[in-house]
Write a protein that holds these residues in place. Structure first.
Motif, PDB file in Angstrom:
ATOM      1  N   GLU A 144       8.663   1.206   5.824  1.00 58.84           N
ATOM      2  CA  GLU A 144       8.301   2.560   5.767  1.00 58.84           C
ATOM      3  C   GLU A 144       9.354   3.404   5.098  1.00 58.84           C
ATOM      4  O   GLU A 144       8.862   4.285   4.304  1.00 58.84           O
ATOM      5  CB  GLU A 144       7.817   2.925   6.936  1.00 58.84           C
ATOM      6  CG  GLU A 144       6.669   2.420   7.722  1.00 58.84           C
ATOM      7  CD  GLU A 144       6.354   3.073   9.083  1.00 58.84           C
ATOM      8  OE1 GLU A 144       5.316   2.742   9.527  1.00 58.84           O
ATOM      9  OE2 GLU A 144       7.157   3.752   9.620  1.00 58.84           O
ATOM     10  N   VAL A 145      10.459   2.888   5.258  1.00 60.62           N
ATOM     11  CA  VAL A 145      11.634   3.609   4.674  1.00 60.62           C
ATOM     12  C   VAL A 145      12.102   2.847   3.514  1.00 60.62           C
ATOM     13  O   VAL A 145      12.422   1.877   3.546  1.00 60.62           O
ATOM     14  CB  VAL A 145      12.967   3.914   5.543  1.00 60.62           C
ATOM     15  CG1 VAL A 145      14.211   4.313   4.718  1.00 60.62           C
ATOM     16  CG2 VAL A 145      12.591   4.627   6.577  1.00 60.62           C
ATOM     17  N   SER A 146      11.613   3.396   2.182  1.00 59.91           N
ATOM     18  CA  SER A 146      11.894   2.711   0.899  1.00 59.91           C
ATOM     19  C   SER A 146      12.104   3.772  -0.335  1.00 59.91           C
ATOM     20  O   SER A 146      11.452   4.924  -0.212  1.00 59.91           O
ATOM     21  CB  SER A 146      10.669   2.057   0.710  1.00 59.91           C
ATOM     22  OG  SER A 146      10.780   1.311  -0.661  1.00 59.91           O
ATOM     23  N   TRP A 147      12.965   3.319  -1.034  1.00 61.36           N
ATOM     24  CA  TRP A 147      13.122   4.447  -2.368  1.00 61.36           C
ATOM     25  C   TRP A 147      12.119   4.255  -3.183  1.00 61.36           C
ATOM     26  O   TRP A 147      11.448   5.341  -3.538  1.00 61.36           O
ATOM     27  CB  TRP A 147      14.607   3.718  -2.925  1.00 61.36           C
ATOM     28  CG  TRP A 147      15.944   4.185  -2.216  1.00 61.36           C
ATOM     29  CD1 TRP A 147      16.213   5.248  -1.595  1.00 61.36           C
ATOM     30  CD2 TRP A 147      16.785   3.023  -1.948  1.00 61.36           C
ATOM     31  NE1 TRP A 147      17.339   5.329  -1.096  1.00 61.36           N
ATOM     32  CE2 TRP A 147      17.840   3.852  -0.942  1.00 61.36           C
ATOM     33  CE3 TRP A 147      16.850   1.811  -2.256  1.00 61.36           C
ATOM     34  CZ2 TRP A 147      19.008   2.925  -0.648  1.00 61.36           C
ATOM     35  CZ3 TRP A 147      17.999   1.089  -1.559  1.00 61.36           C
ATOM     36  CH2 TRP A 147      19.104   1.740  -0.796  1.00 61.36           C
ATOM     37  N   GLN A 148      11.831   3.279  -3.717  1.00 57.13           N
ATOM     38  CA  GLN A 148      10.676   3.152  -4.716  1.00 57.13           C
ATOM     39  C   GLN A 148       9.725   2.062  -4.553  1.00 57.13           C
ATOM     40  O   GLN A 148       8.721   1.939  -5.205  1.00 57.13           O
ATOM     41  CB  GLN A 148      11.235   2.963  -6.189  1.00 57.13           C
ATOM     42  CG  GLN A 148      12.263   4.196  -6.359  1.00 57.13           C
ATOM     43  CD  GLN A 148      11.280   5.327  -6.886  1.00 57.13           C
ATOM     44  OE1 GLN A 148      10.199   5.175  -7.237  1.00 57.13           O
ATOM     45  NE2 GLN A 148      11.704   6.680  -6.652  1.00 57.13           N
ATOM     46  N   LEU A 149       9.972   1.053  -3.880  1.00 62.84           N
ATOM     47  CA  LEU A 149       9.129  -0.237  -3.789  1.00 62.84           C
ATOM     48  C   LEU A 149       8.019  -0.121  -3.496  1.00 62.84           C
ATOM     49  O   LEU A 149       7.323   0.375  -2.910  1.00 62.84           O
ATOM     50  CB  LEU A 149       9.854  -1.255  -2.816  1.00 62.84           C
ATOM     51  CG  LEU A 149       9.323  -2.603  -2.792  1.00 62.84           C
ATOM     52  CD1 LEU A 149       9.674  -3.336  -4.096  1.00 62.84           C
ATOM     53  CD2 LEU A 149      10.069  -3.296  -1.611  1.00 62.84           C
ATOM     54  N   GLY A 150       7.018  -0.838  -4.552  1.00 62.25           N
ATOM     55  CA  GLY A 150       5.504  -0.794  -4.264  1.00 62.25           C
ATOM     56  C   GLY A 150       4.744   0.485  -4.675  1.00 62.25           C
ATOM     57  O   GLY A 150       3.728   0.425  -4.729  1.00 62.25           O
ATOM     58  N   ARG A 151       5.398   1.229  -5.233  1.00 67.46           N
ATOM     59  CA  ARG A 151       4.700   2.738  -5.624  1.00 67.46           C
ATOM     60  C   ARG A 151       4.290   2.464  -7.104  1.00 67.46           C
ATOM     61  O   ARG A 151       4.713   1.739  -7.754  1.00 67.46           O
ATOM     62  CB  ARG A 151       5.651   3.849  -5.543  1.00 67.46           C
ATOM     63  CG  ARG A 151       6.315   4.188  -4.049  1.00 67.46           C
ATOM     64  CD  ARG A 151       7.008   5.304  -4.114  1.00 67.46           C
ATOM     65  NE  ARG A 151       7.730   5.251  -2.770  1.00 67.46           N
ATOM     66  CZ  ARG A 151       8.614   6.276  -2.493  1.00 67.46           C
ATOM     67  NH1 ARG A 151       9.015   7.272  -3.497  1.00 67.46           N
ATOM     68  NH2 ARG A 151       9.089   6.105  -1.355  1.00 67.46           N
ATOM     69  N   SER A 152       3.107   3.047  -7.460  1.00 73.89           N
ATOM     70  CA  SER A 152       2.594   3.332  -8.761  1.00 73.89           C
ATOM     71  C   SER A 152       2.164   1.829  -9.148  1.00 73.89           C
ATOM     72  O   SER A 152       2.184   1.615 -10.489  1.00 73.89           O
ATOM     73  CB  SER A 152       3.427   3.829  -9.799  1.00 73.89           C
ATOM     74  OG  SER A 152       4.142   5.132  -9.313  1.00 73.89           O
ATOM     75  N   LEU A 153       1.681   1.056  -8.353  1.00 70.11           N
ATOM     76  CA  LEU A 153       1.114  -0.421  -8.647  1.00 70.11           C
ATOM     77  C   LEU A 153      -0.412  -0.498  -8.234  1.00 70.11           C
ATOM     78  O   LEU A 153      -0.469  -0.006  -6.908  1.00 70.11           O
ATOM     79  CB  LEU A 153       1.959  -1.365  -8.326  1.00 70.11           C
ATOM     80  CG  LEU A 153       3.080  -1.734  -9.263  1.00 70.11           C
ATOM     81  CD1 LEU A 153       3.837  -3.120  -8.523  1.00 70.11           C
ATOM     82  CD2 LEU A 153       2.405  -2.393 -10.755  1.00 70.11           C
ATOM     83  N   ASN A 154      -1.138  -0.970  -8.861  1.00 67.81           N
ATOM     84  CA  ASN A 154      -2.555  -1.282  -8.349  1.00 67.81           C
ATOM     85  C   ASN A 154      -2.690  -2.441  -7.415  1.00 67.81           C
ATOM     86  O   ASN A 154      -3.148  -3.470  -7.916  1.00 67.81           O
ATOM     87  CB  ASN A 154      -3.740  -1.349  -9.681  1.00 67.81           C
ATOM     88  CG  ASN A 154      -4.920  -1.561  -8.965  1.00 67.81           C
ATOM     89  OD1 ASN A 154      -5.177  -1.008  -7.956  1.00 67.81           O
ATOM     90  ND2 ASN A 154      -5.985  -2.152  -9.731  1.00 67.81           N
ATOM     91  N   CYS A 155      -2.105  -2.413  -6.208  1.00 71.21           N
ATOM     92  CA  CYS A 155      -1.839  -3.645  -5.533  1.00 71.21           C
ATOM     93  C   CYS A 155      -1.844  -3.011  -3.848  1.00 71.21           C
ATOM     94  O   CYS A 155      -1.856  -1.949  -3.749  1.00 71.21           O
ATOM     95  CB  CYS A 155      -0.328  -4.270  -5.717  1.00 71.21           C
ATOM     96  SG  CYS A 155       1.143  -3.411  -5.422  1.00 71.21           S
ATOM     97  N   THR A 156      -2.063  -4.016  -2.987  1.00 70.74           N
ATOM     98  CA  THR A 156      -2.118  -3.820  -1.647  1.00 70.74           C
ATOM     99  C   THR A 156      -0.676  -3.420  -1.261  1.00 70.74           C
ATOM    100  O   THR A 156       0.254  -4.551  -1.412  1.00 70.74           O
ATOM    101  CB  THR A 156      -2.809  -4.830  -0.824  1.00 70.74           C
ATOM    102  OG1 THR A 156      -4.220  -4.922  -1.240  1.00 70.74           O
ATOM    103  CG2 THR A 156      -2.960  -4.606   0.618  1.00 70.74           C
ATOM    104  N   ALA A 157      -0.415  -2.534  -0.518  1.00 69.02           N
ATOM    105  CA  ALA A 157       1.052  -2.438   0.192  1.00 69.02           C
ATOM    106  C   ALA A 157       0.751  -2.603   1.673  1.00 69.02           C
ATOM    107  O   ALA A 157       0.123  -1.680   2.367  1.00 69.02           O
ATOM    108  CB  ALA A 157       1.646  -1.099  -0.220  1.00 69.02           C
ATOM    109  N   LYS A 158       1.597  -3.216   2.302  1.00 69.47           N
ATOM    110  CA  LYS A 158       1.718  -3.481   3.948  1.00 69.47           C
ATOM    111  C   LYS A 158       3.147  -2.748   4.382  1.00 69.47           C
ATOM    112  O   LYS A 158       4.259  -3.488   3.979  1.00 69.47           O
ATOM    113  CB  LYS A 158       1.599  -4.884   4.074  1.00 69.47           C
ATOM    114  CG  LYS A 158       0.237  -5.356   3.625  1.00 69.47           C
ATOM    115  CD  LYS A 158      -0.914  -4.636   4.622  1.00 69.47           C
ATOM    116  CE  LYS A 158      -2.326  -5.477   4.447  1.00 69.47           C
ATOM    117  NZ  LYS A 158      -3.173  -4.850   5.258  1.00 69.47           N
TER     118      LYS A 158
END
Length: 219
Positions: A30-44
Motif C-alpha cells: 500500500e505504501v509505494s512510490w510509483q509501482l503499478g500506477r497508470s497501467l491497465n492491469c490488476t493491482a493487489k
C-alpha cells in the motif's frame, strides 16, 4: 519491488504483454512510490508496518551514504544506517504472507510466471513457494548469488562486478580489481542477505540459503 527496474525493463515487457491480451497482476505494498500506477492491469496491495514518510527518510539515508559518496565497497552496505531501507524491503515479504486472503488468491490463480527484481528476495520466495517459473529483471546486482545459483556464465575477465563502474573491455588492472571485488562479495554478501533468509526460512518453513532461492530462476 518498487524502484528503477520497473520503469526501465520490466514495465516495457509488461506493457507489451497487456497489449497482446495477457492478464497481468501487480502485487505491491500500500505504501509505494510509483509501482503499478497508470497501467491497465490488476493491482493487489497489502499493508506494511511503515509509512511513506518512513520509507522516504530511510531512502535519503541510503542515497546520502552511497550514491553521493560514490562508494566502491560492499562494507557500507551491511552497516546499520544503510541496511535500514533494505530491511524494510525484506520485511514486506513477511507482511505479504500475513495477508491470508491475498496469499490464497495468488495460490489459486495458477499464474504462468512471476516477474521479479532480484534485489528483493520476496519475488524469489513467492516463486519457490508456489512453484512458479520466474523471470528475473536485473540491471546489475552486486552479489554473486544470481549468476552462480542460476548457473549463468559470468567470467570475471569480461563481466564487471557491481559498484566498480567498469565496462566489458577491462584493462589488466581492472580485471584484477574485478576479481578482488568478487572475493569481497564472498566475505560480505551473506551479511547483506541475513534478514532476507530469516524471513524466507520462516515463510517456507524450512532453512533456505540464497542459492536455494536464486537457483529457482527460469529466465
Amino acid at each position: 519491488m518498487d524502484g528503477s527496474h520497473w520503469f526501465t525493463t520490466m514495465r516495457l515487457v509488461v506493457e507489451k504483454l497487456i497489449l497482446r491480451g495477457r492478464e497481468v497482476v501487480v502485487v505491491r505494498t500500500e505504501v509505494s512510490w510509483q509501482l503499478g500506477r497508470s497501467l491497465n492491469c490488476t493491482a493487489k496491495t497489502y499493508s506494511t508496518s511503515y509509512t511513506l514518510e518512513d520509507l522516504d527518510q530511510k531512502f535519503m539515508v541510503f542515497t546520502d551514504s552511497h550514491w553521493k559518496a560514490q562508494a566502491q565497497s560492499l562494507y557500507p552496505l551491511v552497516t546499520h544506517s544503510s541496511s535500514d531501507i533494505l530491511d524494510s524491503f525484506y520485511s514486506n515479504c513477511r507482511s505479504l504472507f500475513k495477508d491470508k486472503k491475498l496469499v490464497e488468491y495468488l495460490k489459486d490463480s495458477s499464474f504462468d510466471a512471476i516477474f521479479l527484481d532480484p534485489f528483493n528476495a520476496c519475488g524469489l520466495v513467492l516463486a519457490k513457494c508456489f512453484s512458479l517459473p520466474s523471470v528475473v529483471f536485473r540491471r546489475e546486482i552486486f552479489c554473486h548469488y544470481l549468476e552462480e545459483g542460476a548457473q549463468c556464465p559470468a567470467p570475471l575477465s569480461y563481466v564487471p562486478r557491481g559498484l566498480l563502474g567498469f565496462s566489458d573491455a577491462m584493462t589488466f588492472e581492472e580485471r584484477l580489481r574485478n576479481h578482488i571485488m568478487h572475493f569481497k562479495e564472498h566475505l560480505f554478501c551473506h551479511h547483506f542477505f541475513k534478514s532476507a533468509l530469516e524471513i524466507a526460512s520462516e515463510i517456507l518453513r524450512t532453512p533456505v540459503t540464497v542459492y536455494d532461492l536464486y537457483s529457482h530462476t527460469s529466465i
